[in-house]
Design an enzyme around this catalytic site. Structure first.
Site, short mmCIF file in Angstrom:
data_model
loop_
_atom_site.label_atom_id
_atom_site.label_comp_id
_atom_site.label_asym_id
_atom_site.label_seq_id
_atom_site.Cartn_x
_atom_site.Cartn_y
_atom_site.Cartn_z
N GLY A 1 0.83 -1.21 0.00
CA GLY A 1 0.00 0.00 0.00
C GLY A 1 0.86 1.24 0.00
O GLY A 1 2.05 1.19 -0.28
N ASN A 2 0.25 2.37 0.30
CA ASN A 2 1.00 3.63 0.38
C ASN A 2 0.37 4.53 1.43
O ASN A 2 -0.62 4.17 2.05
CB ASN A 2 1.08 4.30 -1.00
CG ASN A 2 -0.29 4.61 -1.56
OD1 ASN A 2 -1.04 5.38 -0.98
ND2 ASN A 2 -0.64 3.97 -2.68
N ARG A 3 0.96 5.71 1.62
CA ARG A 3 0.57 6.57 2.75
C ARG A 3 -0.61 7.48 2.46
O ARG A 3 -0.95 8.33 3.27
CB ARG A 3 1.76 7.45 3.15
CG ARG A 3 2.91 6.68 3.73
CD ARG A 3 3.99 7.65 4.18
NE ARG A 3 5.24 6.96 4.42
CZ ARG A 3 5.51 6.27 5.51
NH1 ARG A 3 4.60 6.16 6.46
NH2 ARG A 3 6.67 5.66 5.66
N SER A 4 -1.23 7.36 1.31
CA SER A 4 -2.35 8.26 0.99
C SER A 4 -3.50 8.06 1.97
O SER A 4 -3.85 6.94 2.32
CB SER A 4 -2.84 7.98 -0.44
OG SER A 4 -4.02 8.71 -0.67
N ALA B 1 -3.59 7.76 -5.11
CA ALA B 1 -2.19 7.33 -5.19
C ALA B 1 -2.23 5.87 -5.63
O ALA B 1 -2.53 4.97 -4.85
CB ALA B 1 -1.52 7.47 -3.84
#
Ligand code: CTP
Length: 462
Positions: A253-256, A322
């Site tokens: 995943g990512n930090r969005s 993102a």
């Protein structure tokens, strides 16, 4: 399209435009807290808000309970574009305590009109209303402007309270004028001329640096009522981060957090658009009026976006999500056990924005396509990204910069246009960024003509 222009609500901008503009606004970037007490002169607070805003100040108003009998909080909220504090226990929409946030962020507190009661309460530290509470809490300069009956003004109690505020507290007084009073008599006690009050504020804080420039630390601005310039427009907005499964439990995943995309969706809804919100993983509440499509993986998001844009005949796509660039080539069906090192083979994902950009080229009118580019350090690659993805607009920001990026309430962005324009915006709240972006989307749509769902055709190949 400009369907809703007649629907402009009471808007401070109109008043400001009608007033002669000063060459150099003397309070640009400042936050002024205006406290009004229960005197007939409270009505002049309305004009004072306007004059302070013409000088470039952001203004937040506090009223004592008695002042609300003389002047409407609604009028002052509409003019100042902030919720008006009328209660010492009042909370801001985000649950912060109103008078504390004001006290901590204002460059000056101006009490106009200041009544005999307020002078007495303040001189004795009795914080029973929002104005006194903010003055007790703040370390900003306080400018007070008495207004009352002449006999009240000359009473020894008032004299000693005024002296205490000036001598012990260092407050700046703009003394009352002589003239006609509410009682019908003539004498001292009229609120000073408003221009004189503005000059006193400028003189008091002019040499000091701006106290709190971060808009997120100030009381939130209520967006100005705007025309419904996106009425009838279908806008697809993606928000949040994608999640690419490794196994049934883990993902890449990512930090969005989805804050930016959701802010755009809320702003577009408020401007009359029909919004389809394609949401990946988000950490914020979603607007109830949007058509919501959940899409966690890039593949699911691609399907949802293509469907909403092409089958849904959208007028615009705003890809604020993102999206993962890589995903595990094969997601395991069962939980991977920890058994030494693990090597994941990753494959590139589909570029959703680029695919929409390429396919939309065949439509007439073409939907407006907006991409985002989160970069670290330099925005040099952004113009190329704009071209590569066939976008009309690209919102680029440096996520490494303080106040910008994931999870933050603010953002400093540059909006690049396919027409070569480059709009560098200051540090703004995400809602303000959303409004500025939608201004561009609305004007591009206006230039392209009718809504796509009523007029779009496939352009013939030459
Ligand atoms: N985007 C997309 N599909 C992808 C990757 C990105 O639609 N698979 C969109 C994003 O939603 C964003 C824009 O493309 O609007 C730019 O995303 P970004 O990650 O900055 O660009 P990349 O193409 O991934 O380029 P790079 O990783 O080289 O910066």
């Amino acid at each position: 399209m400009s369907t809703g222009r007649a629907r402009y609500a009471l808007d401070a901008r109109e008043a400001e435009q009608a007033a002669p503009a000063r060459a150099e606004p003397r309070l640009a970037g400042r936050l002024i807290a205006l406290g009004a007490c229960g005197s007939i002169a409270a009505y002049k607070a309305v004009e004072l808000v306007r004059l302070l805003r013409i000088e470039g100040a952001e203004v937040v108003v506090m009223l004592t309970p008695a002042a609300t009998q003389f002047v409407s909080p609604l009028t002052l909220a509409a003019l100042s574009r902030h919720a008006v504090e009328t209660d010492v226990l009042g909370l801001l929409p985000d649950q912060r305590i109103g008078h504390i946030v004001i006290a901590d962020s204002a460059d000056a507190v101006v009490v106009a009109p200041a009544t005999a009661r307020w002078l007495g309460a303040m001189a004795n530290g009795i914080a029973s209303d929002a104005v006194t509470a903010a003055c007790l809490t703040t370390s900003a300069p306080v400018v007070f402007c008495p207004a009352m009956d002449g006999d009240m003004w000359t009473h020894p109690a008032t004299r000693s309270n005024v002296e205490r505020l000036q001598r012990d507290f260092g407050y700046v007084m703009v003394p009352p004028d002589t003239g006609e009073l509410a009682s019908g008599q003539s004498g001292i006690g009229r609120l000073a001329e408003l221009s004189q009050i503005v000059d006193a504020v400028v003189a008091t804080i002019g040499a000091r640096p701006v106290r709190q420039a971060d808009p997120a630390a100030r009381p939130p601005e209520v967006p100005a009522p705007r025309e419904q310039d996106l009425e009838g427009r279908r806008i697809v907005i993606s928000a949040g981060g994608t999640a690419e499964p490794i196994d049934p439990i883990r993902f890449i995943g990512n930090r969005s957090t989805g804050k930016m995309g959701v802010a755009i969706a809320e702003a577009a809804l408020a401007r009359g658009a029909e919004v389809t919100l394609v949401a990946g993983r988000v950490e914020v509440g979603l607007p109830p009026n949007a058509r919501l499509v959940r899409a966690e993986s890039t593949a699911a998001m691609r399907e949802a976006v293509l469907d909403a844009v092409f089958a849904g005949h959208a007028d615009a796509l705003i890809m604020a999500a993102a999206v993962a660039d890589f995903r595990p080539r094969q997601a395991a069906d069962t939980k991977l056990v920890r058994d030494g090192a693990l090597t994941l083979e990753l494959e590139p994902t589909e570029d959703i924005l680029a695919e929409v950009g390429a396919r939309a080229a065949a439509l007439d009118p073409r939907p407006v396509i907006v991409g985002f580019a989160a970069e670290t350090g330099s925005l040099d690659r952004a113009p190329d990204k704009l071209r590569r993805k066939g976008a009309d607009l690209l919102v680029a920001n440096d996520v490494a910069e303080a106040g910008s990026g994931f999870g933050s309430d603010t953002n400093r962005v540059v909006i690049l246009g396919a027409d070569g324009t480059r709009d560098e915006l200051p540090l703004l709240t995400k809602r303000q960024v959303a409004e500025r972006l939608l201004d561009r989307v609305a004007s591009t749509l206006d230039a392209r003509g009718a809504p796509a769902h009523t007029g779009a055709t496939i352009r013939e190949s030459p």
